[in-house]
Motif scaffolding. Structure first.
Motif, PDB file in Angstrom:
ATOM      1  N   ASN A 187       6.083   3.750  -3.620  1.00 52.05           N
ATOM      2  CA  ASN A 187       6.307   2.327  -3.855  1.00 52.05           C
ATOM      3  C   ASN A 187       5.302   1.864  -4.894  1.00 52.05           C
ATOM      4  N   SER A 188       5.158   0.570  -5.058  1.00 45.86           N
ATOM      5  CA  SER A 188       4.244   0.074  -6.099  1.00 45.86           C
ATOM      6  C   SER A 188       2.788   0.372  -5.767  1.00 45.86           C
ATOM      7  N   GLY A 189       2.503   0.722  -4.510  1.00 44.04           N
ATOM      8  CA  GLY A 189       1.130   1.017  -4.125  1.00 44.04           C
ATOM      9  C   GLY A 189       0.743   2.469  -4.247  1.00 44.04           C
ATOM     10  N   GLY A 190       1.704   3.360  -4.461  1.00 47.20           N
ATOM     11  CA  GLY A 190       1.386   4.773  -4.603  1.00 47.20           C
ATOM     12  C   GLY A 190       2.369   5.667  -3.869  1.00 47.20           C
ATOM     13  N   THR A 194      10.633  18.832 -11.358  1.00 45.33           N
ATOM     14  CA  THR A 194      10.551  17.544 -10.655  1.00 45.33           C
ATOM     15  C   THR A 194      11.868  16.793 -10.788  1.00 45.33           C
ATOM     16  N   ASN A 195      12.339  16.260  -9.692  1.00 47.39           N
ATOM     17  CA  ASN A 195      13.508  15.382  -9.665  1.00 47.39           C
ATOM     18  C   ASN A 195      13.115  14.067  -9.007  1.00 47.39           C
ATOM     19  N   ILE A 196      13.750  12.984  -9.435  1.00 51.08           N
ATOM     20  CA  ILE A 196      13.562  11.676  -8.822  1.00 51.08           C
ATOM     21  C   ILE A 196      14.889  11.240  -8.215  1.00 51.08           C
ATOM     22  N   SER A 197      14.842  10.756  -6.982  1.00 51.78           N
ATOM     23  CA  SER A 197      16.063  10.318  -6.308  1.00 51.78           C
ATOM     24  C   SER A 197      15.805   8.991  -5.609  1.00 51.78           C
ATOM     25  N   THR A 198      16.785   8.107  -5.678  1.00 54.47           N
ATOM     26  CA  THR A 198      16.726   6.879  -4.893  1.00 54.47           C
ATOM     27  C   THR A 198      17.553   7.009  -3.620  1.00 54.47           C
ATOM     28  N   LYS A 252       0.847  -1.182   0.000  1.00 58.75           N
ATOM     29  CA  LYS A 252       0.000   0.000   0.000  1.00 58.75           C
ATOM     30  C   LYS A 252       0.885   1.235   0.000  1.00 58.75           C
ATOM     31  N   ALA A 253       0.322   2.340  -0.453  1.00 63.66           N
ATOM     32  CA  ALA A 253       1.083   3.585  -0.472  1.00 63.66           C
ATOM     33  C   ALA A 253       1.528   3.948   0.946  1.00 63.66           C
ATOM     34  N   PRO A 254       2.734   4.506   1.109  1.00 67.03           N
ATOM     35  CA  PRO A 254       3.180   4.898   2.459  1.00 67.03           C
ATOM     36  C   PRO A 254       2.183   5.866   3.088  1.00 67.03           C
ATOM     37  N   SER A 255       1.921   5.689   4.371  1.00 67.67           N
ATOM     38  CA  SER A 255       0.918   6.510   5.056  1.00 67.67           C
ATOM     39  C   SER A 255       1.525   7.709   5.772  1.00 67.67           C
ATOM     40  N   GLU A 256       2.864   7.757   5.903  1.00 68.04           N
ATOM     41  CA  GLU A 256       3.519   8.835   6.618  1.00 68.04           C
ATOM     42  C   GLU A 256       4.325   9.719   5.675  1.00 68.04           C
ATOM     43  N   LYS A 257       4.461  10.993   6.058  1.00 66.11           N
ATOM     44  CA  LYS A 257       5.347  11.898   5.330  1.00 66.11           C
ATOM     45  C   LYS A 257       6.803  11.590   5.694  1.00 66.11           C
ATOM     46  N   ARG A 301       8.095  -1.682  -0.011  1.00 61.65           N
ATOM     47  CA  ARG A 301       9.499  -1.303  -0.261  1.00 61.65           C
ATOM     48  C   ARG A 301       9.537   0.016  -1.031  1.00 61.65           C
ATOM     49  N   ILE A 302      10.190   1.017  -0.447  1.00 62.30           N
ATOM     50  CA  ILE A 302      10.275   2.323  -1.079  1.00 62.30           C
ATOM     51  C   ILE A 302      11.145   2.226  -2.334  1.00 62.30           C
ATOM     52  N   LEU A 303      10.597   2.667  -3.456  1.00 64.35           N
ATOM     53  CA  LEU A 303      11.319   2.610  -4.728  1.00 64.35           C
ATOM     54  C   LEU A 303      12.110   3.890  -4.996  1.00 64.35           C
TER      55      LEU A 303
END
Length: 332
Positions: A123-126, A98-102, A41-46, A79-81
């Motif tokens: 993650n895969s959930g949002g 917008t930037n994307i970082s791992t 599921k999508a992470p629930s916390e900031k 798992r955070i992508l």
């Protein structure tokens, strides 16, 4: 069939079955286990977001070091992508970038305008909820609402307390780092809500090292002016003493000068300096001055006499003396 409920998200489970007949009191052996994973599921916390703003470069740009902590919710949602960083000038949202970082850090090169920055983990959930911070413009002035900050150390903890002039401010950031550290990403921070008191384990600080501690008030996503102090969680005697420069002596006086001990060798806050001086075949005398004094005139000396002088620097744990020097007063 049976629906298993109350399972954690994004977790692998192993399932086995055994059976019993209506006419028996004995259970069968367990079946071969079957494994399967629940959906993410999508992470629930900031994310826990912070920033360090470097001063403007000559071209009118500045580096903003963004850093955040990994999500530590339990059970994990998945798992955070990666992380999506979006930012735009406060007065022009159409220029959103917008930037994307791992990684858990990034450097943004911004101009002198005020910016709004948001970060989400996905993650895969949002996506997680947005963590938002405002970067002020370079000419923006913020009032000082924290009146004082003090620290003290117990056997196990470092405690920071502060007084604010505006009680409606209910959230703060405490930031700490080694004074001689040059990497902005090496800083530590923690958000504090509904309190003007914060403590942490003493093991988070190294002994004999000077730390900068800053408390920042927060107005929503706006960060106000910090109040900063320096502290040692534990002191020891300085690693070296000051080197005395005797200059040119007179008949009955001489001016002794010295330089500050380098920060990495102080091991504590220098409280005072003591000048020890002794005439040949005479009694040793001394004079003590405050830590901001770096020269002292010795008077009432004997004429045409050789003296030995050295200086001791002291902090809360003791004092360390520098190498002795000799000089001779004039005859006339």
């Amino acid at each position: 069939s049976c629906n298993l409920t109350g399972l954690w998200d994004s977790t692998e489970y192993s399932v086995a079955i055994q059976c019993i007949s209506a006419m028996s009191i004995f259970w069968s052996e367990w079946s071969r286990a079957k494994t399967a994973s629940t959906e993410e599921k999508a992470p629930s916390e900031k994310v826990d977001l912070w920033r360090v703003i470097e001063s403007s470069h000559s071209a009118g740009s500045r580096s903003v070091h963004l850093m955040w902590k990994p999500l530590n919710s339990f059970p994990p949602s998945g798992r955070i992508l990666g992380y999506k960083i979006q930012y735009f000038p406060e007065n022009n949202a159409e220029l959103k970038m917008t930037n994307i970082s791992t990684d858990k850090k990034i450097i943004l090169l911004l101009n002198e305008e005020a910016y709004i920055i948001s970060i989400t983990a996905y993650n895969s959930g949002g996506n997680s909820p947005e963590a938002i911070l405002r970067i002020p413009s370079t000419d923006e002035k913020t009032s000082q609402i924290i009146e004082t900050v003090r620290t003290f150390t117990t056997n196990e903890e470092v405690v920071v307390e502060w007084i604010a002039s505006e009680p409606e401010v209910t959230e703060y950031v405490v930031e700490w780092y080694e004074e001689l550290a040059s990497d902005p990403f090496g800083r530590s921070w923690q958000y504090v809500s509904n309190s003007t008191y914060w403590k942490t384990n003493k093991k988070n600080f190294k002994p004999f090292i000077c730390y900068n501690i800053s408390v920042y008030p927060l107005y929503g996503n706006k960060v106000a002016a910090p109040y900063s102090i320096q502290t040692y969680v534990q002191e020891k005697k300085p690693s070296e003493g000051p080197v005395a420069d005797t200059g040119i002596p007179g008949k009955n006086e001489v001016t002794i000068k010295w330089k500050e001990i380098s920060k990495g060798k102080r091991n504590g806050f220098i409280s005072n300096y003591t000048i020890f001086y002794k005439p040949e075949d005479g009694k040793e005398l001394n004079e003590t001055v405050n830590s901001d004094v770096l020269q002292y005139r010795l008077k009432s000396l004997q004429a045409n006499t050789q003296y030995t002088v050295y200086i001791m620097a002291s902090n809360g744990a003791g004092g360390t003396s520098g190498e002795p020097k000799t000089f001779k007063t004039l005859k006339f």
